[in-house]
Design a protein around this motif. Structure first.
Motif, PDB file in Angstrom:
ATOM      1  N   HIS A  91       0.843  -1.194   0.000  1.00 56.51           N
ATOM      2  CA  HIS A  91       0.000   0.000   0.000  1.00 56.51           C
ATOM      3  C   HIS A  91       0.878   1.244   0.000  1.00 56.51           C
ATOM      4  CE1 HIS A  91      -3.597   2.278   1.992  1.00 56.51           C
ATOM      5  NE2 HIS A  91      -3.324   2.712   0.781  1.00 56.51           N
ATOM      6  N   HIS A  92       0.759   2.017  -1.055  1.00 58.35           N
ATOM      7  CA  HIS A  92       1.472   3.294  -1.155  1.00 58.35           C
ATOM      8  C   HIS A  92       0.492   4.405  -0.804  1.00 58.35           C
ATOM      9  CE1 HIS A  92       2.749   6.890  -3.597  1.00 58.35           C
ATOM     10  NE2 HIS A  92       3.693   6.747  -2.701  1.00 58.35           N
ATOM     11  N   ILE A  93       0.842   5.170   0.199  1.00 58.60           N
ATOM     12  CA  ILE A  93       0.034   6.329   0.590  1.00 58.60           C
ATOM     13  C   ILE A  93       0.873   7.551   0.268  1.00 58.60           C
ATOM     14  CG2 ILE A  93      -1.165   7.495   2.469  1.00 58.60           C
ATOM     15  CD1 ILE A  93      -1.367   4.708   3.811  1.00 58.60           C
ATOM     16  N   PRO A  94       0.502   8.293  -0.788  1.00 59.71           N
ATOM     17  CA  PRO A  94       1.330   9.410  -1.256  1.00 59.71           C
ATOM     18  C   PRO A  94       1.505  10.515  -0.216  1.00 59.71           C
ATOM     19  CG  PRO A  94      -0.356   8.848  -2.867  1.00 59.71           C
ATOM     20  CD  PRO A  94      -0.679   8.100  -1.609  1.00 59.71           C
ATOM     21  N   LEU A  95       2.557  11.282  -0.429  1.00 64.50           N
ATOM     22  CA  LEU A  95       2.878  12.436   0.394  1.00 64.50           C
ATOM     23  C   LEU A  95       1.724  13.431   0.334  1.00 64.50           C
ATOM     24  CD1 LEU A  95       5.340  13.790   1.900  1.00 64.50           C
ATOM     25  CD2 LEU A  95       5.834  14.882  -0.274  1.00 64.50           C
ATOM     26  N   THR A  96       1.279  13.873   1.504  1.00 61.25           N
ATOM     27  CA  THR A  96       0.219  14.883   1.565  1.00 61.25           C
ATOM     28  C   THR A  96       0.587  15.918   2.614  1.00 61.25           C
ATOM     29  OG1 THR A  96      -1.022  13.590   3.179  1.00 61.25           O
ATOM     30  CG2 THR A  96      -1.646  13.322   0.873  1.00 61.25           C
ATOM     31  N   GLY A  97       0.691  17.145   2.195  1.00 61.21           N
ATOM     32  CA  GLY A  97       0.992  18.222   3.138  1.00 61.21           C
ATOM     33  C   GLY A  97       2.271  17.962   3.899  1.00 61.21           C
ATOM     34  N   ALA A  98       2.188  17.992   5.223  1.00 60.18           N
ATOM     35  CA  ALA A  98       3.365  17.798   6.060  1.00 60.18           C
ATOM     36  C   ALA A  98       3.633  16.327   6.347  1.00 60.18           C
ATOM     37  CB  ALA A  98       3.186  18.550   7.378  1.00 60.18           C
ATOM     38  N   GLU A  99       2.733  15.437   5.933  1.00 59.59           N
ATOM     39  CA  GLU A  99       2.905  14.014   6.209  1.00 59.59           C
ATOM     40  C   GLU A  99       3.920  13.385   5.272  1.00 59.59           C
ATOM     41  OE1 GLU A  99      -0.667  11.782   6.397  1.00 59.59           O
ATOM     42  OE2 GLU A  99      -1.643  13.200   7.731  1.00 59.59           O
ATOM     43  N   THR A 100       4.532  12.325   5.741  1.00 62.61           N
ATOM     44  CA  THR A 100       5.495  11.565   4.960  1.00 62.61           C
ATOM     45  C   THR A 100       4.759  10.504   4.152  1.00 62.61           C
ATOM     46  OG1 THR A 100       7.134  11.882   6.699  1.00 62.61           O
ATOM     47  CG2 THR A 100       7.517  10.066   5.179  1.00 62.61           C
ATOM     48  N   ALA A 101       5.167  10.311   2.908  1.00 59.03           N
ATOM     49  CA  ALA A 101       4.594   9.235   2.107  1.00 59.03           C
ATOM     50  C   ALA A 101       4.922   7.903   2.778  1.00 59.03           C
ATOM     51  CB  ALA A 101       5.155   9.269   0.689  1.00 59.03           C
ATOM     52  N   ARG A 102       4.032   6.941   2.613  1.00 61.72           N
ATOM     53  CA  ARG A 102       4.224   5.639   3.250  1.00 61.72           C
ATOM     54  C   ARG A 102       4.143   4.527   2.212  1.00 61.72           C
ATOM     55  NH1 ARG A 102      -0.347   5.754   7.600  1.00 61.72           N
ATOM     56  NH2 ARG A 102      -0.230   3.557   7.133  1.00 61.72           N
ATOM     57  N   HIS A 103       4.928   3.493   2.459  1.00 62.19           N
ATOM     58  CA  HIS A 103       4.859   2.253   1.688  1.00 62.19           C
ATOM     59  C   HIS A 103       4.721   1.142   2.724  1.00 62.19           C
ATOM     60  CE1 HIS A 103       6.991   5.002  -1.034  1.00 62.19           C
ATOM     61  NE2 HIS A 103       6.332   4.354  -1.972  1.00 62.19           N
ATOM     62  N   ASP A 104       3.520   0.638   2.891  1.00 58.60           N
ATOM     63  CA  ASP A 104       3.263  -0.417   3.870  1.00 58.60           C
ATOM     64  C   ASP A 104       3.146  -1.749   3.144  1.00 58.60           C
ATOM     65  OD1 ASP A 104       3.180   1.534   5.815  1.00 58.60           O
ATOM     66  OD2 ASP A 104       0.999   1.553   5.981  1.00 58.60           O
ATOM     67  N   PHE A 105       3.809  -2.757   3.674  1.00 61.65           N
ATOM     68  CA  PHE A 105       3.771  -4.097   3.119  1.00 61.65           C
ATOM     69  C   PHE A 105       3.165  -5.017   4.170  1.00 61.65           C
ATOM     70  CE2 PHE A 105       6.985  -1.772   0.910  1.00 61.65           C
ATOM     71  CZ  PHE A 105       6.865  -2.184  -0.409  1.00 61.65           C
ATOM     72  N   LEU A 106       2.081  -5.690   3.822  1.00 59.57           N
ATOM     73  CA  LEU A 106       1.368  -6.548   4.765  1.00 59.57           C
ATOM     74  C   LEU A 106       1.656  -8.005   4.419  1.00 59.57           C
ATOM     75  CD1 LEU A 106      -0.592  -7.026   7.072  1.00 59.57           C
ATOM     76  CD2 LEU A 106      -2.474  -6.520   5.523  1.00 59.57           C
ATOM     77  N   PHE A 107       2.262  -8.713   5.381  1.00 59.81           N
ATOM     78  CA  PHE A 107       2.694 -10.093   5.183  1.00 59.81           C
ATOM     79  C   PHE A 107       1.800 -11.062   5.944  1.00 59.81           C
ATOM     80  CE2 PHE A 107       6.484  -7.493   4.665  1.00 59.81           C
ATOM     81  CZ  PHE A 107       6.981  -7.977   3.456  1.00 59.81           C
TER      82      PHE A 107
END
Length: 173
Positions: A91-107
């Motif tokens: 799951h890629h959650i793009p950069l928004t405002g002051a937040e950091t973009a995230r790449h979550d991997f669920l195993f």
């Protein structure tokens, strides 16, 4: 002065200075389930939300893979050595405002067998939550990801998600 302005034979030095900025974060998360249609969730201390539980796991350190981060966090958080297996979703959650973009991997971190016990700790940081009760205890995006991950456990292909859908407001009954 431009490159063309430098006389032939003169050394050219280009100096760039940058300020390091963390633009994204990678995390390894775990789906652990039992035979009673429950998933293991961890309580997030200090979370100001009506949905205080999230999936076990956490962010990767510099140079660490999401798989290794998942394994390390489970050992740190639970004291158990768990071997993540199949990737269920990314799951890629793009950069928004002051937040950091995230790449979550669920195993997939397995399903407990009938003779296995994994009781929540005395501090109450861990809880087995029935799938039907997720909506009341986790953020909508977490419930969405768990359901898609369970589809992958049942044989559907692993999913790559990007962004977060607009979830309808939950009605207060």
């Amino acid at each position: 002065m431009t490159h063309e302005d430098v006389p032939d034979g003169w050394p050219v030095r280009i100096t760039m200075t940058t300020t390091p900025t963390l633009l994204s974060r990678t995390a390894g998360l775990a789906l652990i389930r039992d035979l009673g249609q429950r998933v293991l969730m961890r309580e997030v201390p200090g979370l100001q939300s009506s949905a205080p539980y999230e999936l076990p796991g956490g962010p990767a350190e510099a140079g660490e893979s999401a798989l290794d981060a998942c394994r390390r966090h489970l050992a740190d958080q639970t004291g158990r050595l768990v071997q993540p297996s199949a990737l269920l979703l990314a799951h890629h959650i793009p950069l928004t405002g002051a937040e950091t973009a995230r790449h979550d991997f669920l195993f997939d971190c397995g399903q407990l067998q009938p003779d296995e016990r994994w009781e929540p700790d005395a501090a109450g940081r861990w809880r087995w939550i029935l799938l039907d009760d997720l909506r009341d205890l986790v953020e909508p995006v977490t419930e969405w990801r768990i359901n898609l991950a369970l589809d992958a456990v049942e044989g559907e292909p692993a999913r790559y998600l990007t962004g977060v859908p607009d979830f309808p407001a939950l009605s207060q009954a």
